[in-house]
Design a protein around this motif. Structure first.
Motif, PDB file in Angstrom:
ATOM      1  N   LEU A  33       0.837  -1.199   0.000  1.00  0.00           N
ATOM      2  CA  LEU A  33       0.000   0.000   0.000  1.00  0.00           C
ATOM      3  C   LEU A  33       0.874   1.252   0.000  1.00  0.00           C
ATOM      4  O   LEU A  33       0.582   2.222  -0.702  1.00  0.00           O
ATOM      5  N   ALA A  34       1.956   1.213   0.753  1.00  0.00           N
ATOM      6  CA  ALA A  34       2.890   2.346   0.790  1.00  0.00           C
ATOM      7  C   ALA A  34       3.515   2.566  -0.584  1.00  0.00           C
ATOM      8  O   ALA A  34       3.672   3.712  -1.028  1.00  0.00           O
ATOM      9  N   LYS A  35       3.877   1.478  -1.285  1.00  0.00           N
ATOM     10  CA  LYS A  35       4.440   1.600  -2.629  1.00  0.00           C
ATOM     11  C   LYS A  35       3.438   2.242  -3.582  1.00  0.00           C
ATOM     12  O   LYS A  35       3.803   3.087  -4.394  1.00  0.00           O
ATOM     13  N   LEU A  36       2.177   1.836  -3.474  1.00  0.00           N
ATOM     14  CA  LEU A  36       1.143   2.445  -4.312  1.00  0.00           C
ATOM     15  C   LEU A  36       1.039   3.937  -4.016  1.00  0.00           C
ATOM     16  O   LEU A  36       0.915   4.752  -4.923  1.00  0.00           O
ATOM     17  N   GLY A  37       1.105   4.286  -2.745  1.00  0.00           N
ATOM     18  CA  GLY A  37       1.017   5.688  -2.347  1.00  0.00           C
ATOM     19  C   GLY A  37       2.172   6.532  -2.842  1.00  0.00           C
ATOM     20  O   GLY A  37       2.034   7.739  -3.041  1.00  0.00           O
ATOM     21  N   LYS A  38       3.323   5.888  -3.064  1.00  0.00           N
ATOM     22  CA  LYS A  38       4.516   6.594  -3.555  1.00  0.00           C
ATOM     23  C   LYS A  38       4.679   6.460  -5.066  1.00  0.00           C
ATOM     24  O   LYS A  38       5.716   6.831  -5.613  1.00  0.00           O
ATOM     25  N   ASN A  39       3.659   5.888  -5.735  1.00  0.00           N
ATOM     26  CA  ASN A  39       3.714   5.664  -7.191  1.00  0.00           C
ATOM     27  C   ASN A  39       4.912   4.821  -7.593  1.00  0.00           C
ATOM     28  O   ASN A  39       5.562   5.081  -8.603  1.00  0.00           O
ATOM     29  N   GLU A  40       5.198   3.794  -6.798  1.00  0.00           N
ATOM     30  CA  GLU A  40       6.274   2.864  -7.113  1.00  0.00           C
ATOM     31  C   GLU A  40       5.692   1.622  -7.780  1.00  0.00           C
ATOM     32  O   GLU A  40       4.488   1.363  -7.715  1.00  0.00           O
ATOM     33  N   ASP A  41       6.551   0.839  -8.405  1.00  0.00           N
ATOM     34  CA  ASP A  41       6.110  -0.384  -9.071  1.00  0.00           C
ATOM     35  C   ASP A  41       5.631  -1.414  -8.051  1.00  0.00           C
ATOM     36  O   ASP A  41       6.232  -1.570  -6.988  1.00  0.00           O
ATOM     37  N   VAL A  42       4.533  -2.084  -8.398  1.00  0.00           N
ATOM     38  CA  VAL A  42       4.038  -3.211  -7.609  1.00  0.00           C
ATOM     39  C   VAL A  42       3.832  -4.382  -8.559  1.00  0.00           C
ATOM     40  O   VAL A  42       3.827  -4.206  -9.778  1.00  0.00           O
ATOM     41  N   SER A  43       3.644  -5.566  -8.017  1.00  0.00           N
ATOM     42  CA  SER A  43       3.529  -6.748  -8.857  1.00  0.00           C
ATOM     43  C   SER A  43       2.225  -6.750  -9.650  1.00  0.00           C
ATOM     44  O   SER A  43       1.223  -6.158  -9.238  1.00  0.00           O
ATOM     45  N   MET A  44       2.258  -7.452 -10.771  1.00  0.00           N
ATOM     46  CA  MET A  44       1.064  -7.591 -11.598  1.00  0.00           C
ATOM     47  C   MET A  44      -0.021  -8.335 -10.825  1.00  0.00           C
ATOM     48  O   MET A  44      -1.206  -8.059 -10.998  1.00  0.00           O
ATOM     49  N   ASP A  45       0.367  -9.236  -9.946  1.00  0.00           N
ATOM     50  CA  ASP A  45      -0.604  -9.958  -9.137  1.00  0.00           C
ATOM     51  C   ASP A  45      -1.444  -8.997  -8.293  1.00  0.00           C
ATOM     52  O   ASP A  45      -2.663  -9.137  -8.198  1.00  0.00           O
ATOM     53  N   ILE A  46      -0.793  -8.027  -7.690  1.00  0.00           N
ATOM     54  CA  ILE A  46      -1.510  -7.032  -6.883  1.00  0.00           C
ATOM     55  C   ILE A  46      -2.465  -6.236  -7.764  1.00  0.00           C
ATOM     56  O   ILE A  46      -3.626  -6.024  -7.407  1.00  0.00           O
ATOM     57  N   LEU A  47      -1.994  -5.801  -8.923  1.00  0.00           N
ATOM     58  CA  LEU A  47      -2.847  -5.029  -9.830  1.00  0.00           C
ATOM     59  C   LEU A  47      -4.055  -5.849 -10.273  1.00  0.00           C
ATOM     60  O   LEU A  47      -5.181  -5.328 -10.331  1.00  0.00           O
ATOM     61  N   LYS A  48      -3.848  -7.135 -10.551  1.00  0.00           N
ATOM     62  CA  LYS A  48      -4.957  -7.999 -10.954  1.00  0.00           C
ATOM     63  C   LYS A  48      -5.961  -8.167  -9.820  1.00  0.00           C
ATOM     64  O   LYS A  48      -7.171  -8.157 -10.055  1.00  0.00           O
ATOM     65  N   ARG A  49      -5.471  -8.319  -8.590  1.00  0.00           N
ATOM     66  CA  ARG A  49      -6.378  -8.476  -7.450  1.00  0.00           C
ATOM     67  C   ARG A  49      -7.181  -7.207  -7.197  1.00  0.00           C
ATOM     68  O   ARG A  49      -8.381  -7.270  -6.888  1.00  0.00           O
ATOM     69  N   ILE A  50      -6.534  -6.054  -7.350  1.00  0.00           N
ATOM     70  CA  ILE A  50      -7.251  -4.781  -7.201  1.00  0.00           C
ATOM     71  C   ILE A  50      -8.344  -4.674  -8.259  1.00  0.00           C
ATOM     72  O   ILE A  50      -9.494  -4.342  -7.951  1.00  0.00           O
TER      73      ILE A  50
END
Length: 71
Positions: A33-50
């Motif tokens: 969640l912190a990475k998302l808040g900082k506009n950092e890269d996250v895994s495709m798995d997280i993006l798919k779950r969102i």
């Protein structure tokens, strides 16, 4: 290119959700969640779950922004 998750935050506001609601709903770690808040890269798995949870497309939650000097 840089990534921006501003669309995700706007979508959460539209759905009257808080960031912590999303964190709990998709079982995401606070670090992610912190990475998302900082506009950092996250895994495709997280993006798919969102996207699955919010019933949207990846383009509805993020966008790619060219950095200076890129076309």
């Amino acid at each position: 290119m840089k990534v921006s998750y501003n669309k995700l935050w706007k979508l959460l506001i539209d759905k009257n959700m808080k960031k912590m609601d999303l964190l709990e709903a998709i079982e995401m770690s606070p670090n992610t969640l912190a990475k998302l808040g900082k506009n950092e890269d996250v895994s495709m798995d997280i993006l798919k779950r969102i996207c699955a949870y919010l019933r949207c497309d990846v383009g509805d939650i993020m966008e790619m922004i060219p950095e200076e000097g890129e076309e």
